[in-house]
Design a protein around this motif. Structure first.
Motif, PDB file in Angstrom:
ATOM      1  N   TRP A   1       0.830  -1.207   0.000  1.00 20.95           N
ATOM      2  CA  TRP A   1       0.000   0.000   0.000  1.00 20.95           C
ATOM      3  C   TRP A   1       0.869   1.263   0.000  1.00 20.95           C
ATOM      4  O   TRP A   1       0.611   2.209  -0.749  1.00 20.95           O
ATOM      5  CB  TRP A   1      -0.930   0.015   1.207  1.00 20.95           C
ATOM      6  N   GLY A   2       1.882   1.278   0.855  1.00 22.63           N
ATOM      7  CA  GLY A   2       2.735   2.462   0.925  1.00 22.63           C
ATOM      8  C   GLY A   2       3.417   2.761  -0.392  1.00 22.63           C
ATOM      9  O   GLY A   2       3.524   3.922  -0.799  1.00 22.63           O
ATOM     10  N   CYS A   3       3.876   1.714  -1.078  1.00 24.55           N
ATOM     11  CA  CYS A   3       4.578   1.902  -2.356  1.00 24.55           C
ATOM     12  C   CYS A   3       3.640   2.423  -3.439  1.00 24.55           C
ATOM     13  O   CYS A   3       3.947   3.390  -4.141  1.00 24.55           O
ATOM     14  CB  CYS A   3       5.218   0.584  -2.799  1.00 24.55           C
ATOM     15  N   ILE A   4       2.473   1.769  -3.578  1.00 22.21           N
ATOM     16  CA  ILE A   4       1.585   2.141  -4.676  1.00 22.21           C
ATOM     17  C   ILE A   4       0.909   3.493  -4.422  1.00 22.21           C
ATOM     18  O   ILE A   4       0.697   4.283  -5.356  1.00 22.21           O
ATOM     19  CB  ILE A   4       0.536   1.040  -4.957  1.00 22.21           C
ATOM     20  N   LEU A   5       0.582   3.798  -3.151  1.00 18.59           N
ATOM     21  CA  LEU A   5      -0.054   5.086  -2.868  1.00 18.59           C
ATOM     22  C   LEU A   5       0.910   6.233  -3.129  1.00 18.59           C
ATOM     23  O   LEU A   5       0.513   7.285  -3.654  1.00 18.59           O
ATOM     24  CB  LEU A   5      -0.556   5.121  -1.420  1.00 18.59           C
ATOM     25  N   GLU A   6       2.172   6.053  -2.770  1.00 16.29           N
ATOM     26  CA  GLU A   6       3.175   7.084  -3.055  1.00 16.29           C
ATOM     27  C   GLU A   6       3.352   7.256  -4.559  1.00 16.29           C
ATOM     28  O   GLU A   6       3.474   8.361  -5.066  1.00 16.29           O
ATOM     29  CB  GLU A   6       4.508   6.702  -2.406  1.00 16.29           C
ATOM     30  N   TRP A   7       3.335   6.141  -5.286  1.00 12.22           N
ATOM     31  CA  TRP A   7       3.473   6.174  -6.750  1.00 12.22           C
ATOM     32  C   TRP A   7       2.295   6.920  -7.380  1.00 12.22           C
ATOM     33  O   TRP A   7       2.486   7.771  -8.253  1.00 12.22           O
ATOM     34  CB  TRP A   7       3.549   4.737  -7.272  1.00 12.22           C
ATOM     35  N   LEU A   8       1.068   6.606  -6.932  1.00 11.28           N
ATOM     36  CA  LEU A   8      -0.122   7.192  -7.551  1.00 11.28           C
ATOM     37  C   LEU A   8      -0.347   8.647  -7.144  1.00 11.28           C
ATOM     38  O   LEU A   8      -1.189   9.324  -7.732  1.00 11.28           O
ATOM     39  CB  LEU A   8      -1.353   6.358  -7.192  1.00 11.28           C
ATOM     40  N   ARG A   9       0.411   9.121  -6.172  1.00 11.76           N
ATOM     41  CA  ARG A   9       0.364  10.553  -5.845  1.00 11.76           C
ATOM     42  C   ARG A   9       1.009  11.380  -6.950  1.00 11.76           C
ATOM     43  O   ARG A   9       0.754  12.583  -7.070  1.00 11.76           O
ATOM     44  CB  ARG A   9       1.097  10.828  -4.533  1.00 11.76           C
ATOM     45  N   MET A  10       1.841  10.758  -7.772  1.00  9.63           N
ATOM     46  CA  MET A  10       2.589  11.479  -8.802  1.00  9.63           C
ATOM     47  C   MET A  10       2.183  11.088 -10.223  1.00  9.63           C
ATOM     48  O   MET A  10       2.366  11.856 -11.155  1.00  9.63           O
ATOM     49  CB  MET A  10       4.091  11.236  -8.618  1.00  9.63           C
ATOM     50  N   ARG A  11       1.625   9.882 -10.402  1.00 11.45           N
ATOM     51  CA  ARG A  11       1.258   9.412 -11.739  1.00 11.45           C
ATOM     52  C   ARG A  11       0.084   8.447 -11.626  1.00 11.45           C
ATOM     53  O   ARG A  11      -0.198   7.939 -10.537  1.00 11.45           O
ATOM     54  CB  ARG A  11       2.446   8.737 -12.425  1.00 11.45           C
ATOM     55  N   ASN A  12      -0.572   8.189 -12.749  1.00 11.38           N
ATOM     56  CA  ASN A  12      -1.790   7.364 -12.718  1.00 11.38           C
ATOM     57  C   ASN A  12      -1.625   6.023 -13.408  1.00 11.38           C
ATOM     58  O   ASN A  12      -2.605   5.356 -13.711  1.00 11.38           O
ATOM     59  CB  ASN A  12      -2.951   8.130 -13.364  1.00 11.38           C
ATOM     60  N   THR A  13      -0.378   5.611 -13.656  1.00 10.26           N
ATOM     61  CA  THR A  13      -0.134   4.386 -14.410  1.00 10.26           C
ATOM     62  C   THR A  13       0.423   3.275 -13.531  1.00 10.26           C
ATOM     63  O   THR A  13       1.074   3.533 -12.517  1.00 10.26           O
ATOM     64  CB  THR A  13       0.867   4.652 -15.548  1.00 10.26           C
ATOM     65  N   CYS A  14       0.178   2.029 -13.932  1.00 12.05           N
ATOM     66  CA  CYS A  14       0.771   0.885 -13.253  1.00 12.05           C
ATOM     67  C   CYS A  14       2.277   0.882 -13.529  1.00 12.05           C
ATOM     68  O   CYS A  14       2.686   1.030 -14.693  1.00 12.05           O
ATOM     69  CB  CYS A  14       0.140  -0.415 -13.762  1.00 12.05           C
ATOM     70  N   PRO A  15       3.126   0.695 -12.511  1.00 17.60           N
ATOM     71  CA  PRO A  15       4.578   0.674 -12.739  1.00 17.60           C
ATOM     72  C   PRO A  15       5.030  -0.472 -13.638  1.00 17.60           C
ATOM     73  O   PRO A  15       6.118  -0.410 -14.207  1.00 17.60           O
ATOM     74  CB  PRO A  15       5.148   0.504 -11.321  1.00 17.60           C
ATOM     75  N   CYS A  16       4.193  -1.515 -13.769  1.00 18.16           N
ATOM     76  CA  CYS A  16       4.587  -2.687 -14.557  1.00 18.16           C
ATOM     77  C   CYS A  16       4.145  -2.597 -16.022  1.00 18.16           C
ATOM     78  O   CYS A  16       4.956  -2.748 -16.934  1.00 18.16           O
ATOM     79  CB  CYS A  16       4.014  -3.961 -13.938  1.00 18.16           C
TER      80      CYS A  16
END
Length: 244
Positions: free
Chosen positions: A203-218
């Motif tokens: 949760w911490g990783c994906i929420l931080e990621w989605l604060r800056m972009r809207n795409t799946c990292p994979c």
């Protein structure tokens, strides 16, 4: 992208619908816009307030307001049964008025003293007496939204398309992932979240990621975004996919 290819893409997407029933929300959206514009034209006070509000906005803010209104058409064409993007009544009236001003614009009216109320009323009267305005069936409804979607596309086609944060509602709707390996930090997941594409993350990783972009990292799957121009581009890609 030229206007003809835009129309072809949208019409191809509409042909994927199984029946005309899902098109009723498109007609309802047009009726809502027409009612609000008619209300403004019949009320000099409210027309003046909406026009003053528009004139107080920067050019960038006006462009974004118009884009948000046009995005409603694009989203309904992509998914007619989905609730359109929300606008406050004040913003909706201002956007409807701005769109009417754009449609009524003529080089001869490009001066400060133009009577926009009369100009828009004359255009509406002409539209009502046109073949499309007098005709029945679904084509006038579809054509109006196709035209709005084409304007929507042209409005943002020069946009850089940079990273944008995911919409809060889309983030809250993420499913729970109880196992797997986080694709961001590489560690095992005890309890995390999964993107709609299925890739799991802490949760911490994906929420931080989605604060800056809207795409799946994979796989670069896109969630709805808070940025209107990025959202237009996302919905447009879905329309292209629908139309093959």
């Amino acid at each position: 992208m030229d206007h003809s290819s835009t129309d072809e893409t949208i019409m191809a997407a509409l042909l994927t619908l199984n029946s005309p029933q899902p098109l009723h929300p498109l007609a309802a959206e047009l009726r809502l816009r027409h009612r609000r514009l008619t209300f403004l034209l019949l009320s000099p006070l409210h027309f003046s307030l909406a026009l003053s509000h528009l004139r107080s906005l920067s050019l960038r803010t006006k462009s974004l307001l118009l884009a948000r209104l046009l995005l409603r058409s694009l989203s309904l064409l992509q998914s007619p049964l989905r609730r359109p993007h929300r606008l406050s009544l004040r913003d909706f009236d201002a956007a409807v008025l701005l769109l009417a001003m754009c449609d009524s614009y003529h080089p001869s009216s490009a001066h400060a003293s133009v009577d926009w109320r009369s100009l828009i009323a004359d255009r509406l009267a002409g539209d009502a007496l046109s073949a499309a305005g007098l005709g029945g069936g679904w084509w006038p409804v579809i054509a109006a939204h196709v035209d709005a979607a084409a304007k929507c596309r042209r409005l943002v086609e020069a946009d850089s398309g940079g990273a944008a944060a995911a919409e809060a509602a889309a983030v809250v709707a993420l499913e729970v992932a109880e196992m797997g390996e986080c694709a961001i930090c590489g560690e095992e997941i005890v309890c995390g979240g999964a993107m709609p594409c299925g890739h799991p993350f802490h949760w911490g990783c994906i929420l931080e990621w989605l604060r800056m972009r809207n795409t799946c990292p994979c796989c670069r799957y896109e969630l709805p975004t808070v940025d209107v121009c990025s959202e237009i581009q996302r919905v447009w890609k879905m329309l292209v996919k629908m139309g093959g």
